[in-house]
Design an enzyme around this catalytic site. Structure first.
Site, PDB file in Angstrom:
ATOM      1  CB  CYS A   1      33.048  63.311  35.652  1.00  0.00           C
ATOM      2  SG  CYS A   1      33.132  64.876  34.757  1.00  0.00           S
TER       3      CYS A   1
ATOM      4  CB  CYS B   1      29.861  65.111  34.541  1.00  0.00           C
ATOM      5  SG  CYS B   1      31.402  64.811  33.717  1.00  0.00           S
ATOM      6  CG  ASP B   2      27.991  63.090  37.433  1.00  0.00           C
ATOM      7  OD1 ASP B   2      27.210  63.455  36.533  1.00  0.00           O
ATOM      8  OD2 ASP B   2      28.675  62.064  37.358  1.00  0.00           O
TER       9      ASP B   2
END
Ligand code: NDP
Length: 310
Positions: free
Chosen positions: A135, A138-139
């Site tokens: 992701c 997200c990261d």
């Protein structure tokens, strides 16, 4: 002996727990079957910084603990088990847990989520959470100013590579064929981003690094040349699989298995059965959008119950 509930929630990610919070506060006394990965996909991420309400970020597993406690506080009964089959032929719906126990439910909220597909390399598994991620949204932030690689040739990989390109110094897009599958517009965006280098015909042999990602060994499947990329982040964007197999004979789904809902609602074609979160969302797939649709599902279930009792 079977148990009975007004509202059964299948799945315990942000969608399932949010549905549980709303349904329990509405007095539906919901029951939840948490599934094989309680807490869902967020339990395998590290820091979550884009969920509103956490100005300093929070660890994914800890956030899911908060969701659980909030759902339990209002009386949700959680079963730490999984649903093995369903029978939606008539209400109350029959849901079988671990092939033995039966739950009869007036409404069912499906929040079974989706699972990221992985390449299947041992090094990918070993370094998951230590530089390997599925992701970018997200990261990606953790790799600010660094060099990273992302695998895939579809819209997700194209979109995520341009997202990463804004944060990172250099992004290698690793495409196994000699062309991208992504839409033309997305392809153009990738090709016009100076710090993305597309490596076609590229297969990942191994992600290297002891405790965290330090590089990747890449094979050109045409020339058979091997090269080592120096990177600190390795993203996989080769698609997701919604966890909807058990609903195959009952509900409509698209060609990828995402459940179809009536636009603007979480209603499926069966009155009393609702779907929320990633099980029905192939586009956004964020914790906050999943939570939002979980809220919708609980409200839809509550209204449905009120309508059949009236
Ligand atoms: P897709 O299934 O479209 O693409 C997956 C990509 O991963 C393909 O290029 C495929 O390669 C590659 N791939 C699969 N397995 C491997 C492997 N083992 N090793 C290397 N590469 C692999 O998935 P997406 O997640 O990109 O998209 C899913 C759906 O969501 C699509 O319909 C897409 O259009 C849509 N979407 C739309 C967006 C938007 O409109 N903004 C944004 C994101 C997604 P190959 O091409 O060789 O098969």
């Amino acid at each position: 002996m079977s148990q009975k509930t007004h509202c059964l929630i299948i799945g315990s990610g942000p969608a399932g727990y949010t549905a549980a919070i709303y349904a329990s506060r509405a007095g539906l006394k919901p029951m939840m079957v948490a599934g094989l990965q309680p807490g869902g996909q967020l339990t395998i991420t590290t820091e979550v910084e884009n969920y509103p309400g956490y100005p300093n970020g929070i660890q994914g597993p800890e956030m899911m603990e908060h969701f659980r406690k909030q759902a339990e506080r209002f009386g949700t009964e959680i079963k730490w088990s999984y649903v093995s089959s369903v029978d939606f032929s008539k209400a109350p719906f029959k849901v079988t847990v671990e092939e033995k126990e039966t739950i009869l439910a007036d409404t069912v909220i499906i929040a079974t989520g989706a699972s990221a597909k992985w390449l299947g390399l041992p090094s990918e598994q070993r370094l998951n959470g230590f530089g390997v991620s599925a992701c970018a949204v997200c990261d990606g932030y953790f790799f600010k100013g660094q060099d990273v690689a992302i695998v895939g040739g579809g819209d997700t990989a194209a979109e995520e590579s341009t997202y990463l390109a804004k944060l990172c110094r250099k992004v290698y897009l690793l495409v196994r064929k000699d062309a991208l599958r992504a839409s033309k517009a997305m392809q153009n965006r990738v090709m016009n981003t100076p710090n993305i280098e597309v490596l076609f015909n590229s297969e990942t042999l191994e992600i290297t690094g002891e405790k965290a990602v330090e590089g990747a060994r890449i094979l050109n499947n045409k020339t058979k040349e091997e090269k080592n990329l120096k990177i600190t982040g390795f993203f996989v964007a080769i698609g997701h699989k919604p966890n909807t197999d058990i609903f195959k004979n009952w509900l409509d789904m698209d060609e990828l298995g995402y459940l179809k809902t009536i636009p603007g609602s979480t209603r499926t074609k069966i009155p009393g059965v609702f779907a929320c979160g990633d099980s029905q969302d192939r586009i956004y797939r964020q914790a906050v959008t999943a939570a939002g649709s979980g809220c919708m599902a609980a409200l839809d279930a509550e209204r449905y119950l009120a309508s059949i009792e009236a």
